[in-house]
Scaffold this active site. Sequence first.
Site, PDB file in Angstrom:
ATOM      1  N   ASN A  44      13.683  -8.668 -63.128  1.00 41.22           N
ATOM      2  CA  ASN A  44      12.543  -8.298 -62.275  1.00 41.22           C
ATOM      3  C   ASN A  44      11.303  -8.894 -62.938  1.00 41.22           C
ATOM      4  O   ASN A  44      10.838  -8.382 -63.951  1.00 41.22           O
ATOM      5  CB  ASN A  44      12.453  -6.766 -62.192  1.00 41.22           C
ATOM      6  CG  ASN A  44      11.200  -6.298 -61.481  1.00 41.22           C
ATOM      7  OD1 ASN A  44      10.463  -7.101 -60.900  1.00 41.22           O
ATOM      8  ND2 ASN A  44      10.944  -4.996 -61.524  1.00 41.22           N
ATOM      9  N   TRP A  45      10.816  -9.979 -62.367  1.00 39.15           N
ATOM     10  CA  TRP A  45       9.710 -10.710 -63.016  1.00 39.15           C
ATOM     11  C   TRP A  45       8.361 -10.016 -62.830  1.00 39.15           C
ATOM     12  O   TRP A  45       7.362 -10.449 -63.386  1.00 39.15           O
ATOM     13  CB  TRP A  45       9.671 -12.151 -62.497  1.00 39.15           C
ATOM     14  CG  TRP A  45      10.836 -12.982 -62.970  1.00 39.15           C
ATOM     15  CD1 TRP A  45      11.774 -12.620 -63.909  1.00 39.15           C
ATOM     16  CD2 TRP A  45      11.207 -14.302 -62.540  1.00 39.15           C
ATOM     17  NE1 TRP A  45      12.687 -13.638 -64.084  1.00 39.15           N
ATOM     18  CE2 TRP A  45      12.368 -14.679 -63.257  1.00 39.15           C
ATOM     19  CE3 TRP A  45      10.663 -15.209 -61.616  1.00 39.15           C
ATOM     20  CZ2 TRP A  45      12.988 -15.927 -63.081  1.00 39.15           C
ATOM     21  CZ3 TRP A  45      11.285 -16.445 -61.432  1.00 39.15           C
ATOM     22  CH2 TRP A  45      12.434 -16.794 -62.162  1.00 39.15           C
ATOM     23  N   LYS A  46       8.319  -9.006 -61.990  1.00 38.88           N
ATOM     24  CA  LYS A  46       7.067  -8.273 -61.727  1.00 38.88           C
ATOM     25  C   LYS A  46       5.951  -9.277 -61.412  1.00 38.88           C
ATOM     26  O   LYS A  46       6.212 -10.287 -60.755  1.00 38.88           O
ATOM     27  CB  LYS A  46       6.737  -7.357 -62.913  1.00 38.88           C
ATOM     28  CG  LYS A  46       7.920  -6.438 -63.263  1.00 38.88           C
ATOM     29  CD  LYS A  46       7.588  -5.322 -64.208  1.00 38.88           C
ATOM     30  CE  LYS A  46       8.847  -4.504 -64.473  1.00 38.88           C
ATOM     31  NZ  LYS A  46       8.610  -3.355 -65.338  1.00 38.88           N
ATOM     32  N   HIS A  83      11.244   1.026 -57.003  1.00 35.89           N
ATOM     33  CA  HIS A  83      10.912   0.817 -58.416  1.00 35.89           C
ATOM     34  C   HIS A  83       9.839   1.814 -58.833  1.00 35.89           C
ATOM     35  O   HIS A  83       8.952   2.147 -58.046  1.00 35.89           O
ATOM     36  CB  HIS A  83      10.417  -0.621 -58.641  1.00 35.89           C
ATOM     37  CG  HIS A  83      10.318  -0.950 -60.099  1.00 35.89           C
ATOM     38  ND1 HIS A  83       9.227  -0.577 -60.857  1.00 35.89           N
ATOM     39  CD2 HIS A  83      11.180  -1.549 -60.948  1.00 35.89           C
ATOM     40  CE1 HIS A  83       9.437  -0.952 -62.114  1.00 35.89           C
ATOM     41  NE2 HIS A  83      10.613  -1.550 -62.188  1.00 35.89           N
ATOM     42  N   GLU A 130       7.269   1.552 -60.542  1.00 31.18           N
ATOM     43  CA  GLU A 130       5.875   1.097 -60.385  1.00 31.18           C
ATOM     44  C   GLU A 130       5.438   1.192 -58.923  1.00 31.18           C
ATOM     45  O   GLU A 130       4.274   1.455 -58.630  1.00 31.18           O
ATOM     46  CB  GLU A 130       5.728  -0.328 -60.947  1.00 31.18           C
ATOM     47  CG  GLU A 130       5.772  -0.305 -62.478  1.00 31.18           C
ATOM     48  CD  GLU A 130       6.427  -1.509 -63.124  1.00 31.18           C
ATOM     49  OE1 GLU A 130       6.503  -2.581 -62.498  1.00 31.18           O
ATOM     50  OE2 GLU A 130       6.875  -1.371 -64.289  1.00 31.18           O
ATOM     51  N   GLU A 145      16.407   3.729 -64.017  1.00 31.17           N
ATOM     52  CA  GLU A 145      15.308   3.268 -64.859  1.00 31.17           C
ATOM     53  C   GLU A 145      14.427   4.458 -65.242  1.00 31.17           C
ATOM     54  O   GLU A 145      13.525   4.839 -64.480  1.00 31.17           O
ATOM     55  CB  GLU A 145      14.461   2.235 -64.103  1.00 31.17           C
ATOM     56  CG  GLU A 145      15.209   0.985 -63.728  1.00 31.17           C
ATOM     57  CD  GLU A 145      14.268  -0.222 -63.589  1.00 31.17           C
ATOM     58  OE1 GLU A 145      14.590  -1.256 -64.185  1.00 31.17           O
ATOM     59  OE2 GLU A 145      13.221  -0.112 -62.937  1.00 31.17           O
ATOM     60  N   GLY A 150       8.903  -0.899 -70.109  1.00 32.97           N
ATOM     61  CA  GLY A 150       7.803  -1.626 -70.729  1.00 32.97           C
ATOM     62  C   GLY A 150       7.256  -0.966 -71.981  1.00 32.97           C
ATOM     63  O   GLY A 150       6.199  -1.339 -72.486  1.00 32.97           O
ATOM     64  N   SER A 167      13.286  -1.446 -71.049  1.00 29.91           N
ATOM     65  CA  SER A 167      13.270  -2.046 -72.383  1.00 29.91           C
ATOM     66  C   SER A 167      14.639  -2.588 -72.805  1.00 29.91           C
ATOM     67  O   SER A 167      15.011  -2.498 -73.976  1.00 29.91           O
ATOM     68  CB  SER A 167      12.704  -1.068 -73.428  1.00 29.91           C
ATOM     69  OG  SER A 167      11.357  -0.754 -73.117  1.00 29.91           O
ATOM     70  N   GLY A 222      12.929  -6.279 -67.192  1.00 31.89           N
ATOM     71  CA  GLY A 222      11.571  -6.785 -66.979  1.00 31.89           C
ATOM     72  C   GLY A 222      11.232  -7.821 -68.034  1.00 31.89           C
ATOM     73  O   GLY A 222      11.613  -8.992 -67.945  1.00 31.89           O
ATOM     74  N   GLY A 223      10.531  -7.387 -69.074  1.00 33.33           N
ATOM     75  CA  GLY A 223       9.995  -8.294 -70.094  1.00 33.33           C
ATOM     76  C   GLY A 223      10.983  -9.317 -70.638  1.00 33.33           C
ATOM     77  O   GLY A 223      10.662 -10.510 -70.742  1.00 33.33           O
TER      78      GLY A 223
END
Length: 256
Positions: A9-11, A95, A97, A168, A174, A214, A235-236
Amino acid sequence: MRTPFIAGNWKMNLDGAECAAFCAGLRDVAAEAEGVRLGVFPPFVYLGAVVEALAGTDVVVGAQTARPEASGAFTGEVAMRQVKDVGATHVILGHSERRHVFGETDADVRARLDVALELGLDVILCVGETLEERHTGRTEQVVTRQFEQALSNIDDAAVAERITVAYEPVWAIGTGETATPEQAQDVHAQLRALADRHFGGDVSSRLVIQYGGSVKPDNVATLLACPDVDGALVGGASLKLESFETLARLGVGGAA
Ligand code: 13P
């Protein structure tokens, strides 16, 4: 038999040149990757380009959210129909967010999920508790509510074949604080039991449940070794090809 599914998920990260370079490298990674399903979820503006750049590979490409309405006065938003139109096959829904920054409710998630399935888009449905909910012993209650509001009465075949659930925990996203394998397994087992209760053993044994929060090359193997953890939503650590490649390699054999 569940195929492990590693999705990035590149956000709101990467620019056009970075997406292009990533996809060029990912084509080679995908050609070598057997026994694992890979996916990327780029920002909307690059979605069509990423679909084209990965054409002919088995890499899944999807949107990070989308609205259910077919068209209309929703300045700045993108319709599920438009996601489908540019050739994406998947959409992430619920998600944390989207839930916590943009105020999407369980009812919003359900409305989107219904339209996604109707249009032929497959779904990664995210569920997860906040730190406060965990500390007050409400994790199971929260993920059960999110799961049931999104999926009750959805067709069995759709749940087994077109829905991936991503657990999640909000406190792990994150933050560098990953759930322990025990914490992840615990909730994943609850989710599979829930699927069993609603849809029966055939569906629950086929349902792919990813962990997200994470996930990194150095913790993915222990998470994926848990019997009910079938992949990762990342993500990251999905933003650099090298790291994504390592996750893909370690993902092989990660589902029961
Ligand atoms: P991080 O891997 O950066 O914690 O993000 C997880 C996530 O939100 C994936 O959807």
